[in-house]
Design a protein around this motif. Structure first.
Motif, short mmCIF file in Angstrom:
data_model
loop_
_atom_site.label_atom_id
_atom_site.label_comp_id
_atom_site.label_asym_id
_atom_site.label_seq_id
_atom_site.Cartn_x
_atom_site.Cartn_y
_atom_site.Cartn_z
N PRO A 1 12.26 2.14 7.68
CA PRO A 1 11.34 1.06 8.04
C PRO A 1 10.71 0.35 6.84
CG PRO A 1 11.01 2.93 9.49
CD PRO A 1 11.99 3.38 8.45
N ILE A 2 10.21 1.11 5.86
CA ILE A 2 9.56 0.43 4.73
C ILE A 2 10.59 -0.40 3.94
CG2 ILE A 2 9.70 2.48 3.19
CD1 ILE A 2 6.94 -0.23 3.18
N GLY A 3 11.81 0.12 3.82
CA GLY A 3 12.85 -0.65 3.13
C GLY A 3 13.17 -1.94 3.88
N TYR B 1 0.84 -1.21 0.00
CA TYR B 1 0.00 0.00 0.00
C TYR B 1 0.87 1.26 0.00
CZ TYR B 1 -3.47 -3.28 2.07
OH TYR B 1 -4.28 -4.34 2.34
N CYS B 2 2.16 1.10 0.25
CA CYS B 2 3.07 2.23 0.43
C CYS B 2 3.02 3.21 -0.75
CB CYS B 2 4.50 1.70 0.61
SG CYS B 2 5.72 3.00 0.69
N ILE B 3 2.91 4.50 -0.43
CA ILE B 3 2.91 5.52 -1.49
C ILE B 3 4.25 6.27 -1.53
CG2 ILE B 3 0.39 5.78 -1.60
CD1 ILE B 3 0.73 8.34 0.14
N ARG B 4 5.25 5.73 -0.81
CA ARG B 4 6.62 6.28 -0.81
C ARG B 4 6.66 7.77 -0.42
NH1 ARG B 4 7.24 1.43 -1.33
NH2 ARG B 4 7.96 0.35 -3.17
N CYS B 5 6.00 8.07 0.68
CA CYS B 5 6.04 9.47 1.14
C CYS B 5 7.30 9.75 1.94
CB CYS B 5 4.80 9.78 1.97
SG CYS B 5 4.78 8.94 3.57
N GLY B 6 7.91 8.71 2.48
CA GLY B 6 9.17 8.88 3.23
C GLY B 6 8.98 9.25 4.69
N ALA B 7 7.73 9.37 5.14
CA ALA B 7 7.50 9.81 6.54
C ALA B 7 8.09 8.82 7.54
CB ALA B 7 6.01 9.98 6.79
N CYS B 8 8.02 7.54 7.23
CA CYS B 8 8.53 6.55 8.21
C CYS B 8 10.05 6.66 8.36
CB CYS B 8 8.10 5.14 7.84
SG CYS B 8 8.60 4.58 6.22
N LEU B 9 10.74 7.07 7.30
CA LEU B 9 12.20 7.24 7.40
C LEU B 9 12.51 8.40 8.35
CD1 LEU B 9 11.74 5.78 4.59
CD2 LEU B 9 13.81 6.89 3.83
N VAL C 1 3.23 7.33 11.98
CA VAL C 1 3.25 8.43 11.00
C VAL C 1 2.89 7.99 9.58
CG1 VAL C 1 5.02 9.66 12.30
CG2 VAL C 1 5.71 8.14 10.44
N CYS C 2 2.73 6.70 9.35
CA CYS C 2 2.55 6.24 7.96
C CYS C 2 1.30 6.83 7.33
CB CYS C 2 2.49 4.72 7.92
SG CYS C 2 2.13 4.10 6.27
N ALA C 3 1.47 7.42 6.15
CA ALA C 3 0.37 8.09 5.45
C ALA C 3 -0.80 7.15 5.19
CB ALA C 3 0.88 8.69 4.15
N VAL C 4 -0.51 5.88 4.99
CA VAL C 4 -1.60 4.93 4.69
C VAL C 4 -1.73 3.87 5.78
CG1 VAL C 4 -1.72 5.28 2.19
CG2 VAL C 4 -0.02 3.74 3.11
N LYS C 5 -1.25 4.20 6.94
CA LYS C 5 -1.42 3.38 8.14
C LYS C 5 -0.98 1.92 7.97
CE LYS C 5 -4.74 6.05 10.69
NZ LYS C 5 -5.53 5.99 11.87
N ILE C 6 0.19 1.74 7.41
CA ILE C 6 0.73 0.38 7.33
C ILE C 6 1.31 0.04 8.71
CG2 ILE C 6 2.47 -1.11 6.22
CD1 ILE C 6 2.34 0.79 3.80
N ASN C 7 1.03 -1.16 9.18
CA ASN C 7 1.54 -1.56 10.50
C ASN C 7 3.01 -1.98 10.38
OD1 ASN C 7 -0.74 -1.22 12.19
ND2 ASN C 7 -1.68 -2.92 11.07
N LEU C 8 3.85 -0.99 10.15
CA LEU C 8 5.24 -1.29 9.81
C LEU C 8 5.98 -2.06 10.89
CD1 LEU C 8 5.88 2.14 8.19
CD2 LEU C 8 6.26 -0.01 7.01
N HIS C 9 5.85 -1.64 12.13
CA HIS C 9 6.65 -2.33 13.16
C HIS C 9 6.19 -3.77 13.35
CE1 HIS C 9 3.29 -1.00 15.61
NE2 HIS C 9 3.72 -1.70 16.63
#
Ligand code: SF4
Length: 461
Positions: free
Chosen positions: A339-341, A310-318, A370-378
């Motif tokens: 994180p997304i990487g 779903y990632c839109i590559r906004c970079g907020a998680c970095l 902070v994820c723009a599309v609320k991916i449960n990254l952690h």
């Protein structure tokens, strides 16, 4: 430990102690943090907007095959050509074939992480084709012979003084030029390239199914020039970038701008639905869209990890990640950092080789927050660790250590056997992994069992 993991550890150790690097990153991320609230302010309910965006991406990814076929059908109707590439090599071969057919010697290229992923510039150089980065940050990185440092801000780790010095070394300009003067130098160098180039290559922020279009969002106008001036336009894009409808842009464009740079909307937003049409005076005569898989269907097949598409590559998680802020983008040694990487790279390039990235996290959850599309990254990072264990990718030593740890933790007798002094000695003096980078652990002198008994007046276990 794999070679990639050892390199990562060694580079992280050096970078995390580089105070100059930390100062530059904190300065640049600080500016971003100050801008974000301004952008967020435009949403009456930003959580709802993010939730909606996640739902739209969920629908797009769950019906990915249909969405892509619809996109292909609609783009073809307007004369666009869609090519499918299973991996990097296939994408590179397709691009080279087009370049040969067009007798291409110069390409203008706008910022695109997918072209970084397939190492397009190196490939073109080997084939004697000049590929010029036209985004200012990418241009700086190309001059310096470095990969992008950040998915949104490629030269984030450079100060204005660094850039002035680089321009002086490579282009012979005055080392005291201001940012405005440096931008004018780059502008002057790049303008003639748009006119010379036979082909323009761009990425795409979104693939739009219902109109057969691609959407590009940028702040400099260079992507627009790259696809409008040359006779041929090639788009290289990952298959996960799909959104079902052009009306979804009303949600995604502001969201991407806000979470990417804190802007309400990015300066140039372009929708391209094919090459120049009959009666039109501007635009390329031919447009190719290369839809790249390159491991994305591995993620699609994994029901737990699918969410990362779903990632839109906004970079907020970095920007939010305490690990990224200390070790920096290049340390990861991957196209997608932060994180997304760390979530997607093991699935794009091999879990065994890149599983160490899932441990480059404090699991603070700031990325998810902070994820723009609320991916449960952690949680996906934890899932990666789990998958690595399930696949049997742990070393014998680690498996043995965890087995022993489990056995001891489940046995009250064993836990009571060693007193605090002994535990301190073992962890701090014998098993030194922890103390290498931290102060000594200090176990309580009394066991939990003993303290519990004392609290209950000597009763119970
Ligand atoms: S995972 Fe979320 S925060 Fe990170 S780049 Fe993608 S959309 Fe942005």
């Amino acid at each position: 430990m794999t070679d990639k993991a050892s390199t990562f550890k060694a580079k992280s150790t050096i970078k995390s102690q580089d105070l100059e690097h930390r100062q530059k990153i904190n300065f640049n991320i600080g500016r971003y943090n100050a801008a974000i609230p301004q952008g967020i302010h435009q949403f009456s309910d930003v959580h709802l907007a993010r939730e909606r965006a996640k739902n739209v991406k969920w629908r797009a990814i769950e019906t990915l095959d249909q969405q892509l076929e619809q996109f292909e059908m609609n783009l073809k109707k307007r004369g666009g050509k869609v090519l499918w590439a299973e991996d990097s090599q296939e994408a590179l071969d397709l691009i080279l074939e087009i370049c040969k057919a067009k007798n291409c010697i110069t390409i203008v290229k706008s910022k695109s992480m997918v072209t970084e992923e397939i190492h397009l510039n190196d490939f073109l150089k080997k084939n004697n084709i000049e590929s010029v980065e036209t985004d200012l940050g990418e241009y700086i990185q190309q001059l310096d012979g470095e990969a992008p440092y950040h998915i949104v801000t490629p030269a984030m780790h450079k100060s204005k003084e660094d850039v002035a010095k680089l321009f002086a070394e490579k282009l012979g300009t005055d080392p005291k030029l201001t940012p405005e003067e440096l931008t004018l130098v780059a502008r002057q160098k790049l303008r003639s390239k748009y006119v010379e180039a036979e082909i323009g290559i761009t990425g795409a922020n979104f693939i739009i199914s219902d109109t057969g279009s691609i959407a590009i969002t940028e702040n400099e106008g260079n992507a627009r020039l790259s696809c409008a001036w040359p006779e041929t336009h090639i788009v290289v894009v990952g298959i996960e970038k799909v959104i079902p409808s052009i009306t979804d842009l009303g949600l995604f464009w502001p969201l991407l701008a806000t979470y990417g740079t804190g802007q309400k909307i990015t300066v140039y937003n372009t929708v391209i639905s094919g090459p120049k049409q009959e009666g039109e005076t501007d635009g390329p005569s031919e447009m190719y869209v290369i839809l790249l898989d390159n491991g994305r269907t591995n993620i699609l097949a994994n029901s737990k990890q699918r969410e990362s598409l779903y990632c839109i590559r906004c970079g907020a998680c970095l920007n939010a990640c305490p690990v990224y802020k200390n070790i920096g983008g290049h340390t990861y040694g991957t196209t997608y950092s932060g994180p997304i990487g760390s979530v997607i790279t093991p699935h794009l390039q091999g879990l065994n080789e890149y599983k160490h990235l899932s441990y480059a996290s404090s699991l603070c959850g700031n990325c998810t927050e902070v994820c723009a599309v609320k991916i449960n990254l952690h949680e996906l990072l934890l899932e990666n660790r789990h998958e690595a264990v399930e696949e049997g990718f742990l070393s014998f030593g680690e498996r043995f250590a965890w087995k022993m740890w489990k056995r001891a933790s489940l046995s009250r007798g064993m836990m009571n056997m060693a007193n605090g002094t002994m535990k301190n000695w073992f962890v701090n003096k014998v098993f030194k992994v922890w103390t290498k980078h931290h102060s000594n652990l200090d176990f309580s002198k009394k066991t939990f069992n003993k303290m519990w008994k004392e609290r209950r007046g000597g009763k119970g276990n």
